[in-house]
Design a protein around this motif. Structure first.
Motif, PDB file in Angstrom:
ATOM      1  N   LEU A  93      44.592 -62.743  -2.582  1.00 37.90           N
ATOM      2  CA  LEU A  93      44.253 -63.948  -3.340  1.00 37.90           C
ATOM      3  C   LEU A  93      43.491 -64.915  -2.454  1.00 37.90           C
ATOM      4  O   LEU A  93      44.009 -65.397  -1.453  1.00 37.90           O
ATOM      5  N   ILE A 124      55.922 -65.395  -6.866  1.00 37.38           N
ATOM      6  CA  ILE A 124      55.246 -65.317  -5.577  1.00 37.38           C
ATOM      7  C   ILE A 124      56.203 -64.977  -4.440  1.00 37.38           C
ATOM      8  O   ILE A 124      55.763 -64.511  -3.376  1.00 37.38           O
ATOM      9  N   LEU A 171      51.597 -71.026  -2.503  1.00 41.75           N
ATOM     10  CA  LEU A 171      50.923 -70.883  -3.787  1.00 41.75           C
ATOM     11  C   LEU A 171      52.001 -70.913  -4.857  1.00 41.75           C
ATOM     12  O   LEU A 171      52.845 -70.013  -4.920  1.00 41.75           O
ATOM     13  N   ARG A 173      48.575 -63.664  -0.160  1.00 48.55           N
ATOM     14  CA  ARG A 173      47.919 -64.939  -0.480  1.00 48.55           C
ATOM     15  C   ARG A 173      47.187 -65.456   0.754  1.00 48.55           C
ATOM     16  O   ARG A 173      47.751 -65.583   1.833  1.00 48.55           O
TER      17      ARG A 173
END
Length: 447
Positions: free
Chosen positions: A148, A113, A108, A312
């Protein structure tokens, strides 16, 4: 081909076992050897499904019946590209099917991140499912966590994070995972989806399971419950979408219950940055609005959420296999109806793919059956024209692995390990306790 064809299947998860089953039930009188990198079979079922999903894990019963067939052999703890390569397989088999799945997390690309406290969902799933090749500990130090994505993996991760550890003692959860989750200080888990509730990818069953814990209050934030013309059309045309939306709407307006942990569902919130200076201190999202055609666009309105960890769950990605072409963007092997294609888009004779390494990580486990049928149909159509293996003797692979000193496991070995895990569970008052250590798995399997 004057004799019965011999086929190697690389990967003994659902995709590989379904392919073996279809081949065994065909009129070709084929013999099949399954090769699995891990000491135990079943792939995604054993190492990709949350431990509190006993109904899905019931698929193992059907897969086990396939492996019990006398014309199918299992060679576990054998890694393709390390213990043997494509040329080795083609010397001993007339055709090879690759069904290695997709285990890596898709990236991502947003700022921050890569900070400490930011994780891939696939890595976390491997940990809580007791995968033998991952660390035994996990840094569960956050009281507030962001997840996410709004697919089945995202809600699995959120549910495992939110539940108390003792709730999972009715499952096959490994001891080290129970101990890790028991020390978790989490109170709030926030799940973020960039699109609306009608576009969520989880199933009604997965969604409803979020609400089964007596210790977790599921909170649906009503400001994201919006629908456009395309959303309404989707709801009317798809029963599963209708069920998901109805459940979310009911939860959004119900009275709040006083429970020690909360699992929040946010829609129309797109993650744009993980906050922190080397370590996660928050997540910034942008509020989105529906465009009327099922898409979304940003509104320029941002919110900072004070979380200390981010997971994620935006998709899996396949891994490049030695000696095979590979599409790095999709994480799949190029193919046509399961026939592997070379760089000139010509079929490589006798080499096939099925499952997620073929089509990408989409669909449920059941969809893998249809995928395997297409590949097996192509293989059987090609069979009369395939080049014959130079050493088709069934014992050739046994000699090969023993000469390489590969400590391979078998289906009988899996049965020994299965009985061992059940016995461990009985000692602890549980149905099963999963063995995590690879060395122990191999030792028990090999007797």
């Amino acid at each position: 081909m004057s004799r019965s064809p011999r086929v190697a299947v690389v990967g003994a998860g659902p995709a590989g076992i379904y392919a073996a089953d279809l081949l065994a039930k065909s009129d070709a009188d084929v013999s099949i050897d399954l090769f699995e990198r891990l000491p135990a079979p079943y792939g995604l079922i054993r190492y990709g499904v949350a431990p509190d999903h006993p109904r899905i894990k019931g698929i193992v019963t059907a897969l086990q019946r396939v492996l019990e067939r006398p014309d199918i052999r299992l060679f576990g703890n054998v890694e393709y590209g390390v213990d043997l390569k494509l040329d080795d397989l083609r010397e001993m088999y007339d055709a090879v099917i690759f069904s290695t799945g997709a285990e890596k997390d898709r990236d991502l690309d947003i700022p921050g991140i890569d900070q400490r406290g930011s994780f891939g969902a696939a890595d976390f799933v491997s940990w809580y499912d007791g995968h033998p090749d991952v660390p035994r500990t996990w840094p569960l130090t956050a009281s507030s966590v962001a997840v996410l994505g709004v697919g089945n993996v995202a809600v699995d991760v959120a549910r495992i994070l939110a539940k108390t550890a003792d709730e999972l003692l009715t499952t096959d959860i490994p001891d080290n995972v129970h101990q890790g989750l028991a020390s978790s200080p989490v109170t709030d888990v926030h799940v973020f989806g960039r699109r609306g509730p009608a576009q969520a990818k989880f199933t009604p069953l997965e969604l409803r399971e979020l609400d089964h814990s007596p210790n977790v209050e599921v909170v649906v934030h009503p400001e994201g419950i919006e629908f456009c013309a395309a959303s309404m059309a989707l709801i009317r045309s798809n029963k599963q979408v209708e069920m998901v939306v109805k459940t979310l709407q009911e939860w959004a307006v119900r009275d709040t219950r006083d429970r020690p942990r909360r699992l929040h569902l946010h829609f129309l919130q797109a993650p744009v940055e993980v906050l922190g200076d080397g370590e996660v201190t928050g997540l910034r999202t942008e509020t989105m609005e529906l465009t009327g055609d099922g898409g979304v666009r940003g509104t320029g309105e941002f919110t900072d959420w004070p979380v200390q960890a981010v997971y994620r769950a935006v998709g899996y990605l396949g891994t490049h296999l030695a000696d095979l072409p590979f599409d790095h963007a999709s994480g799949t092997v190029p193919h046509q109806a399961g026939r592997v294609l070379d760089l000139d888009e010509q079929a490589i004779p006798g080499v096939y793919v099925t499952g997620w390494i073929k089509r990408g990580p989409v669909g449920l486990i059941g969809h893998t059956k249809g995928d395997a049928l297409e590949t097996v149909t192509s293989l059987l159509a090609d069979a009369p024209l395939l080049a014959t293996a130079s050493t088709p003797d069934p014992d050739a692979v046994v000699r090969f692995l023993e000469q390489r000193k590969v400590e391979y496991t078998t289906f009988d070995g899996w049965r020994r390990l299965d009985r061992h895990e059940v016995a461990l569970g009985a000692d602890a008052g549980r149905d099963r306790v999963k063995v995590v250590d690879r060395h122990t798995m191999v030792a028990v399997s090999r007797g």
